[in-house]
Design a protein around this motif. Structure first.
Motif, PDB file in Angstrom:
ATOM      1  N   GLY A 186       0.783  -1.228   0.000  1.00 47.20           N
ATOM      2  CA  GLY A 186       0.000   0.000   0.000  1.00 47.20           C
ATOM      3  C   GLY A 186       0.811   1.273   0.000  1.00 47.20           C
ATOM      4  O   GLY A 186       0.339   2.316   0.475  1.00 47.20           O
ATOM      5  N   ILE A 187       2.038   1.227  -0.562  1.00 48.18           N
ATOM      6  CA  ILE A 187       2.839   2.450  -0.670  1.00 48.18           C
ATOM      7  C   ILE A 187       3.329   2.646  -2.105  1.00 48.18           C
ATOM      8  O   ILE A 187       4.393   3.213  -2.345  1.00 48.18           O
ATOM      9  CB  ILE A 187       4.022   2.463   0.330  1.00 48.18           C
ATOM     10  CG1 ILE A 187       4.955   1.269   0.105  1.00 48.18           C
ATOM     11  CG2 ILE A 187       3.515   2.494   1.765  1.00 48.18           C
ATOM     12  CD1 ILE A 187       6.266   1.362   0.888  1.00 48.18           C
ATOM     13  N   ASP A 188       2.524   2.192  -3.068  1.00 46.15           N
ATOM     14  CA  ASP A 188       2.942   2.256  -4.472  1.00 46.15           C
ATOM     15  C   ASP A 188       3.255   3.674  -4.921  1.00 46.15           C
ATOM     16  O   ASP A 188       4.167   3.893  -5.729  1.00 46.15           O
ATOM     17  CB  ASP A 188       1.852   1.680  -5.374  1.00 46.15           C
ATOM     18  CG  ASP A 188       1.715   0.166  -5.239  1.00 46.15           C
ATOM     19  OD1 ASP A 188       2.594  -0.447  -4.605  1.00 46.15           O
ATOM     20  OD2 ASP A 188       0.729  -0.391  -5.750  1.00 46.15           O
ATOM     21  N   SER A 189       2.517   4.656  -4.422  1.00 44.92           N
ATOM     22  CA  SER A 189       2.741   6.029  -4.880  1.00 44.92           C
ATOM     23  C   SER A 189       4.064   6.590  -4.377  1.00 44.92           C
ATOM     24  O   SER A 189       4.613   7.523  -4.969  1.00 44.92           O
ATOM     25  CB  SER A 189       1.586   6.932  -4.443  1.00 44.92           C
ATOM     26  OG  SER A 189       1.625   7.218  -3.053  1.00 44.92           O
ATOM     27  N   VAL A 190       4.581   6.030  -3.288  1.00 49.01           N
ATOM     28  CA  VAL A 190       5.883   6.470  -2.766  1.00 49.01           C
ATOM     29  C   VAL A 190       7.014   5.868  -3.591  1.00 49.01           C
ATOM     30  O   VAL A 190       8.113   6.416  -3.654  1.00 49.01           O
ATOM     31  CB  VAL A 190       6.027   6.090  -1.282  1.00 49.01           C
ATOM     32  CG1 VAL A 190       7.301   6.687  -0.677  1.00 49.01           C
ATOM     33  CG2 VAL A 190       4.812   6.544  -0.476  1.00 49.01           C
ATOM     34  N   ARG A 191       6.751   4.766  -4.242  1.00 49.07           N
ATOM     35  CA  ARG A 191       7.758   4.095  -5.070  1.00 49.07           C
ATOM     36  C   ARG A 191       7.794   4.624  -6.507  1.00 49.07           C
ATOM     37  O   ARG A 191       8.802   4.470  -7.205  1.00 49.07           O
ATOM     38  CB  ARG A 191       7.450   2.598  -5.145  1.00 49.07           C
ATOM     39  CG  ARG A 191       7.449   1.871  -3.830  1.00 49.07           C
ATOM     40  CD  ARG A 191       7.208   0.382  -4.062  1.00 49.07           C
ATOM     41  NE  ARG A 191       7.077  -0.366  -2.836  1.00 49.07           N
ATOM     42  CZ  ARG A 191       8.103  -0.736  -2.074  1.00 49.07           C
ATOM     43  NH1 ARG A 191       9.331  -0.402  -2.418  1.00 49.07           N
ATOM     44  NH2 ARG A 191       7.898  -1.414  -0.969  1.00 49.07           N
ATOM     45  N   ARG A 192       6.708   5.222  -6.969  1.00 49.45           N
ATOM     46  CA  ARG A 192       6.524   5.490  -8.393  1.00 49.45           C
ATOM     47  C   ARG A 192       7.166   6.804  -8.824  1.00 49.45           C
ATOM     48  O   ARG A 192       6.529   7.825  -9.019  1.00 49.45           O
ATOM     49  CB  ARG A 192       5.028   5.500  -8.708  1.00 49.45           C
ATOM     50  CG  ARG A 192       4.623   5.691 -10.157  1.00 49.45           C
ATOM     51  CD  ARG A 192       4.990   4.545 -11.040  1.00 49.45           C
ATOM     52  NE  ARG A 192       6.361   4.566 -11.518  1.00 49.45           N
ATOM     53  CZ  ARG A 192       6.955   3.533 -12.083  1.00 49.45           C
ATOM     54  NH1 ARG A 192       6.333   2.389 -12.240  1.00 49.45           N
ATOM     55  NH2 ARG A 192       8.210   3.634 -12.494  1.00 49.45           N
ATOM     56  N   ASP A 193       8.488   6.781  -8.962  1.00 48.50           N
ATOM     57  CA  ASP A 193       9.176   7.932  -9.524  1.00 48.50           C
ATOM     58  C   ASP A 193       9.038   7.895 -11.046  1.00 48.50           C
ATOM     59  O   ASP A 193       8.640   6.886 -11.629  1.00 48.50           O
ATOM     60  CB  ASP A 193      10.637   7.983  -9.087  1.00 48.50           C
ATOM     61  CG  ASP A 193      11.418   6.734  -9.447  1.00 48.50           C
ATOM     62  OD1 ASP A 193      10.797   5.714  -9.825  1.00 48.50           O
ATOM     63  OD2 ASP A 193      12.658   6.770  -9.351  1.00 48.50           O
ATOM     64  N   VAL A 194       9.349   9.016 -11.683  1.00 51.53           N
ATOM     65  CA  VAL A 194       9.126   9.139 -13.127  1.00 51.53           C
ATOM     66  C   VAL A 194      10.394   9.620 -13.807  1.00 51.53           C
ATOM     67  O   VAL A 194      10.836  10.752 -13.599  1.00 51.53           O
ATOM     68  CB  VAL A 194       7.961  10.111 -13.427  1.00 51.53           C
ATOM     69  CG1 VAL A 194       7.812  10.298 -14.939  1.00 51.53           C
ATOM     70  CG2 VAL A 194       6.660   9.595 -12.830  1.00 51.53           C
ATOM     71  N   ASP A 195      10.972   8.744 -14.623  1.00 50.87           N
ATOM     72  CA  ASP A 195      12.145   9.089 -15.420  1.00 50.87           C
ATOM     73  C   ASP A 195      11.899   8.938 -16.914  1.00 50.87           C
ATOM     74  O   ASP A 195      12.571   9.583 -17.712  1.00 50.87           O
ATOM     75  CB  ASP A 195      13.333   8.213 -15.030  1.00 50.87           C
ATOM     76  CG  ASP A 195      13.895   8.569 -13.670  1.00 50.87           C
ATOM     77  OD1 ASP A 195      14.082   9.770 -13.402  1.00 50.87           O
ATOM     78  OD2 ASP A 195      14.142   7.644 -12.872  1.00 50.87           O
ATOM     79  N   THR A 196      10.969   8.062 -17.294  1.00 46.56           N
ATOM     80  CA  THR A 196      10.743   7.732 -18.703  1.00 46.56           C
ATOM     81  C   THR A 196       9.264   7.833 -19.044  1.00 46.56           C
ATOM     82  O   THR A 196       8.407   7.972 -18.162  1.00 46.56           O
ATOM     83  CB  THR A 196      11.216   6.294 -19.003  1.00 46.56           C
ATOM     84  OG1 THR A 196      10.359   5.373 -18.306  1.00 46.56           O
ATOM     85  CG2 THR A 196      12.659   6.080 -18.576  1.00 46.56           C
ATOM     86  N   GLY A 197       8.963   7.694 -20.315  1.00 47.97           N
ATOM     87  CA  GLY A 197       7.577   7.683 -20.741  1.00 47.97           C
ATOM     88  C   GLY A 197       6.795   6.541 -20.118  1.00 47.97           C
ATOM     89  O   GLY A 197       5.635   6.701 -19.723  1.00 47.97           O
ATOM     90  N   LEU A 204       0.398   7.852 -14.239  1.00 52.98           N
ATOM     91  CA  LEU A 204      -0.944   8.268 -14.640  1.00 52.98           C
ATOM     92  C   LEU A 204      -1.972   7.200 -14.280  1.00 52.98           C
ATOM     93  O   LEU A 204      -3.111   7.520 -13.898  1.00 52.98           O
ATOM     94  CB  LEU A 204      -0.980   8.563 -16.138  1.00 52.98           C
ATOM     95  CG  LEU A 204      -0.225   9.814 -16.596  1.00 52.98           C
ATOM     96  CD1 LEU A 204      -0.108   9.844 -18.114  1.00 52.98           C
ATOM     97  CD2 LEU A 204      -0.917  11.072 -16.083  1.00 52.98           C
ATOM     98  N   ALA A 205      -1.590   5.936 -14.381  1.00 57.65           N
ATOM     99  CA  ALA A 205      -2.503   4.851 -14.017  1.00 57.65           C
ATOM    100  C   ALA A 205      -2.809   4.872 -12.522  1.00 57.65           C
ATOM    101  O   ALA A 205      -3.923   4.527 -12.109  1.00 57.65           O
ATOM    102  CB  ALA A 205      -1.907   3.508 -14.425  1.00 57.65           C
ATOM    103  N   LEU A 206      -1.837   5.268 -11.700  1.00 59.86           N
ATOM    104  CA  LEU A 206      -2.075   5.393 -10.266  1.00 59.86           C
ATOM    105  C   LEU A 206      -2.968   6.591  -9.959  1.00 59.86           C
ATOM    106  O   LEU A 206      -3.752   6.562  -9.012  1.00 59.86           O
ATOM    107  CB  LEU A 206      -0.750   5.556  -9.519  1.00 59.86           C
ATOM    108  CG  LEU A 206       0.106   4.318  -9.290  1.00 59.86           C
ATOM    109  CD1 LEU A 206       1.407   4.711  -8.600  1.00 59.86           C
ATOM    110  CD2 LEU A 206      -0.630   3.295  -8.454  1.00 59.86           C
TER     111      LEU A 206
END
Length: 225
Positions: A186-197, A204-206
């Motif tokens: 339940g911490i997916d948003s803390v893991r989801r950094d953005v470097d690529t398309g 965006l899916a989150l």
């Protein structure tokens, strides 16, 4: 991000959070292929705005210190409520984080401090709170990125040095340093950094924050061309 508090009116949280941000002209260079050169710096700022806004809405966070030399980003993030300090070391990411942690503890010597990436546009305050609940039990902790290679979060309790070692395969280095890995569900948003398309599509899916939504409102295609 429905159901999330827009602001945290209780500024008695335990943690000072340090967020580093490159000058926008150089930030998120790997996104250029997916977004184009004009949109990329605007997205880098939007990511940072959504990250900082979510962090400030987290019940565990007392203050957010942003380390940046970019005047546009500094103004925008100050408006959100962050304290912005210049990157006086000018010696890369880890030196900036040490500098930011020092600035936080100059204001609150007994502060527990944590570092957080500036490219977490889907960050949710409740998920960050779960991370801090775990972090409060150990001297140092960290969260690996979605690829389980890098690091998005690193903490140090009061009186403990942060000792950041971000960049590349930093998960392994933080493990070796003695930091405890946070692997909670339940911490997916803390893991989801953005470097690529591909990363951006996953964020965006989150469900990203309003600044990123607004930046993409022109419906610019996101694809690794």
């Amino acid at each position: 991000m429905e159901g999330e508090a827009a602001t945290n009116t209780d500024r008695t949280g335990l943690w000072s959070l340090v967020v580093p941000l490159k000058p926008l002209a150089r930030a998120k260079s790997r996104l250029t292929q997916a977004t184009g050169a004009l949109l990329r710096p605007r997205l880098a700022l939007a990511f940072a705005q959504d990250t900082v806004a979510a962090a400030l809405a987290c019940r565990a966070v007392r203050d957010v210190v942003v380390v940046t030399d970019d005047p546009v980003a500094a103004a925008a993030l100050t408006e959100l409520g962050a304290l912005v300090v210049p990157d006086r070391p000018g010696a890369g990411l880890n030196a900036a984080l040490v500098h930011g942690a020092r600035a936080a503890r100059d204001r609150r010597p007994a502060a527990a401090v944590a570092a957080l990436n500036a490219d977490l546009p889907a960050l949710r305050p409740a998920e960050l709170s779960r991370v801090f609940d775990f972090a409060a039990e150990f001297p140092r902790t960290f969260v690996a990125d979605s690829a389980v290679v890098g690091t998005t979060f690193l903490s140090a309790s009061a009186g403990v040095e942060l000792r950041p070692d971000f960049g590349g395969p930093s998960r392994a280095r933080h493990l070796v340093s003695g930091a405890v890995e946070i692997t909670s569900a339940g911490i997916d948003s803390v893991r989801r950094d953005v470097d690529t398309g591909d990363d951006l599509r996953a964020a965006l899916a989150l469900g990203v924050g309003p600044h990123t939504v607004g930046c993409l409102a022109a419906d610019v295609p996101v694809g690794d061309r």
